[in-house]
Design a protein around this motif. Structure first.
Motif, PDB file in Angstrom:
ATOM      1  N   LEU A   1       0.826  -1.209   0.000  1.00  0.00           N
ATOM      2  CA  LEU A   1       0.000   0.000   0.000  1.00  0.00           C
ATOM      3  C   LEU A   1       0.863   1.263   0.000  1.00  0.00           C
ATOM      4  N   ILE A   2       1.931   1.249   0.792  1.00  0.00           N
ATOM      5  CA  ILE A   2       2.841   2.405   0.813  1.00  0.00           C
ATOM      6  C   ILE A   2       3.466   2.592  -0.563  1.00  0.00           C
ATOM      7  N   ARG A   3       3.889   1.500  -1.135  1.00  0.00           N
ATOM      8  CA  ARG A   3       4.500   1.569  -2.468  1.00  0.00           C
ATOM      9  C   ARG A   3       3.518   2.136  -3.491  1.00  0.00           C
ATOM     10  N   GLU A   4       2.260   1.698  -3.400  1.00  0.00           N
ATOM     11  CA  GLU A   4       1.232   2.195  -4.310  1.00  0.00           C
ATOM     12  C   GLU A   4       1.054   3.710  -4.160  1.00  0.00           C
ATOM     13  N   LYS A   5       0.979   4.181  -2.911  1.00  0.00           N
ATOM     14  CA  LYS A   5       0.794   5.616  -2.676  1.00  0.00           C
ATOM     15  C   LYS A   5       2.003   6.425  -3.155  1.00  0.00           C
ATOM     16  N   LEU A   6       3.204   5.909  -2.913  1.00  0.00           N
ATOM     17  CA  LEU A   6       4.400   6.610  -3.392  1.00  0.00           C
ATOM     18  C   LEU A   6       4.416   6.657  -4.912  1.00  0.00           C
ATOM     19  N   ASN A   7       3.989   5.582  -5.549  1.00  0.00           N
ATOM     20  CA  ASN A   7       3.933   5.573  -7.014  1.00  0.00           C
ATOM     21  C   ASN A   7       2.903   6.562  -7.541  1.00  0.00           C
ATOM     22  N   GLU A   8       1.802   6.721  -6.819  1.00  0.00           N
ATOM     23  CA  GLU A   8       0.821   7.743  -7.203  1.00  0.00           C
ATOM     24  C   GLU A   8       1.451   9.131  -7.133  1.00  0.00           C
ATOM     25  N   MET A   9       2.183   9.382  -6.063  1.00  0.00           N
ATOM     26  CA  MET A   9       2.836  10.682  -5.908  1.00  0.00           C
ATOM     27  C   MET A   9       3.820  10.906  -7.051  1.00  0.00           C
ATOM     28  N   ARG A  10       4.579   9.886  -7.384  1.00  0.00           N
ATOM     29  CA  ARG A  10       5.549   9.996  -8.490  1.00  0.00           C
ATOM     30  C   ARG A  10       4.830  10.259  -9.807  1.00  0.00           C
ATOM     31  N   ALA A  11       3.726   9.556 -10.038  1.00  0.00           N
ATOM     32  CA  ALA A  11       2.978   9.703 -11.285  1.00  0.00           C
ATOM     33  C   ALA A  11       2.422  11.112 -11.457  1.00  0.00           C
ATOM     34  N   PHE A  12       2.055  11.742 -10.351  1.00  0.00           N
ATOM     35  CA  PHE A  12       1.518  13.098 -10.407  1.00  0.00           C
ATOM     36  C   PHE A  12       2.599  14.163 -10.298  1.00  0.00           C
ATOM     37  N   GLY A  13       3.854  13.727 -10.263  1.00  0.00           N
ATOM     38  CA  GLY A  13       4.958  14.684 -10.197  1.00  0.00           C
ATOM     39  C   GLY A  13       5.098  15.355  -8.847  1.00  0.00           C
ATOM     40  N   MET A  14       4.536  14.743  -7.818  1.00  0.00           N
ATOM     41  CA  MET A  14       4.618  15.308  -6.471  1.00  0.00           C
ATOM     42  C   MET A  14       5.949  14.918  -5.839  1.00  0.00           C
ATOM     43  N   PRO A  15       6.452  15.742  -4.953  1.00  0.00           N
ATOM     44  CA  PRO A  15       7.686  15.367  -4.254  1.00  0.00           C
ATOM     45  C   PRO A  15       7.419  14.189  -3.317  1.00  0.00           C
ATOM     46  N   VAL A  16       8.333  13.239  -3.345  1.00  0.00           N
ATOM     47  CA  VAL A  16       8.201  12.045  -2.510  1.00  0.00           C
ATOM     48  C   VAL A  16       9.172  12.193  -1.342  1.00  0.00           C
ATOM     49  N   PRO A  17       8.677  12.088  -0.108  1.00  0.00           N
ATOM     50  CA  PRO A  17       9.559  12.233   1.052  1.00  0.00           C
ATOM     51  C   PRO A  17      10.683  11.195   1.027  1.00  0.00           C
ATOM     52  N   GLU A  18      11.907  11.657   1.179  1.00  0.00           N
ATOM     53  CA  GLU A  18      13.078  10.789   1.090  1.00  0.00           C
ATOM     54  C   GLU A  18      13.070   9.697   2.149  1.00  0.00           C
ATOM     55  N   ASP A  19      12.575  10.007   3.344  1.00  0.00           N
ATOM     56  CA  ASP A  19      12.545   8.980   4.378  1.00  0.00           C
ATOM     57  C   ASP A  19      11.604   7.838   4.006  1.00  0.00           C
ATOM     58  N   LEU A  20      10.509   8.152   3.299  1.00  0.00           N
ATOM     59  CA  LEU A  20       9.601   7.097   2.864  1.00  0.00           C
ATOM     60  C   LEU A  20      10.189   6.287   1.717  1.00  0.00           C
ATOM     61  N   VAL A  21      10.977   6.934   0.878  1.00  0.00           N
ATOM     62  CA  VAL A  21      11.666   6.212  -0.194  1.00  0.00           C
ATOM     63  C   VAL A  21      12.655   5.223   0.420  1.00  0.00           C
ATOM     64  N   ARG A  22      13.389   5.661   1.442  1.00  0.00           N
ATOM     65  CA  ARG A  22      14.327   4.756   2.122  1.00  0.00           C
ATOM     66  C   ARG A  22      13.585   3.606   2.786  1.00  0.00           C
ATOM     67  N   LEU A  23      12.459   3.899   3.430  1.00  0.00           N
ATOM     68  CA  LEU A  23      11.659   2.853   4.064  1.00  0.00           C
ATOM     69  C   LEU A  23      11.187   1.848   3.012  1.00  0.00           C
ATOM     70  N   GLU A  24      10.708   2.351   1.904  1.00  0.00           N
ATOM     71  CA  GLU A  24      10.252   1.479   0.816  1.00  0.00           C
ATOM     72  C   GLU A  24      11.396   0.558   0.362  1.00  0.00           C
ATOM     73  N   GLN A  25      12.580   1.115   0.185  1.00  0.00           N
ATOM     74  CA  GLN A  25      13.733   0.328  -0.263  1.00  0.00           C
ATOM     75  C   GLN A  25      14.162  -0.691   0.785  1.00  0.00           C
ATOM     76  N   GLU A  26      14.144  -0.296   2.044  1.00  0.00           N
ATOM     77  CA  GLU A  26      14.537  -1.212   3.123  1.00  0.00           C
ATOM     78  C   GLU A  26      13.559  -2.380   3.248  1.00  0.00           C
ATOM     79  N   LEU A  27      12.267  -2.080   3.179  1.00  0.00           N
ATOM     80  CA  LEU A  27      11.269  -3.145   3.259  1.00  0.00           C
ATOM     81  C   LEU A  27      11.377  -4.087   2.065  1.00  0.00           C
TER      82      LEU A  27
END
Length: 68
Positions: free
Chosen positions: A30-56
């Motif tokens: 679900l987090i990955r889906e929401k981050l991908n939505e943000m990316r698709a809309f050109g919104m800034p993605v919080p770096e800490d959430l990107v790191r969390l996504e990568q770690e998981l």
């Protein structure tokens, strides 16, 4: 969807992850889906959430048993 709405949903998902570790895979997706939505809309993605996504993702890949 507004940036603030996505941030609120991500925050809720992170809280759920902390409170319900048995659902970690589902929440990761679900987090990955929401981050991908943000990316698709050109919104800034919080770096800490990107790191969390990568770690998981790395954790889940490590849990996959090797094929014989």
């Amino acid at each position: 969807m507004a940036f603030e709405d996505l941030q609120a949903e991500l925050s809720l998902l992170l809280n759920q992850m902390e409170n319900q570790p048995e659902d970690k895979h589902e929440l990761y997706l679900l987090i990955r889906e929401k981050l991908n939505e943000m990316r698709a809309f050109g919104m800034p993605v919080p770096e800490d959430l990107v790191r969390l996504e990568q770690e998981l993702e790395a954790q889940f890949i490590a849990e996959i048993p090797p094929k014989k």
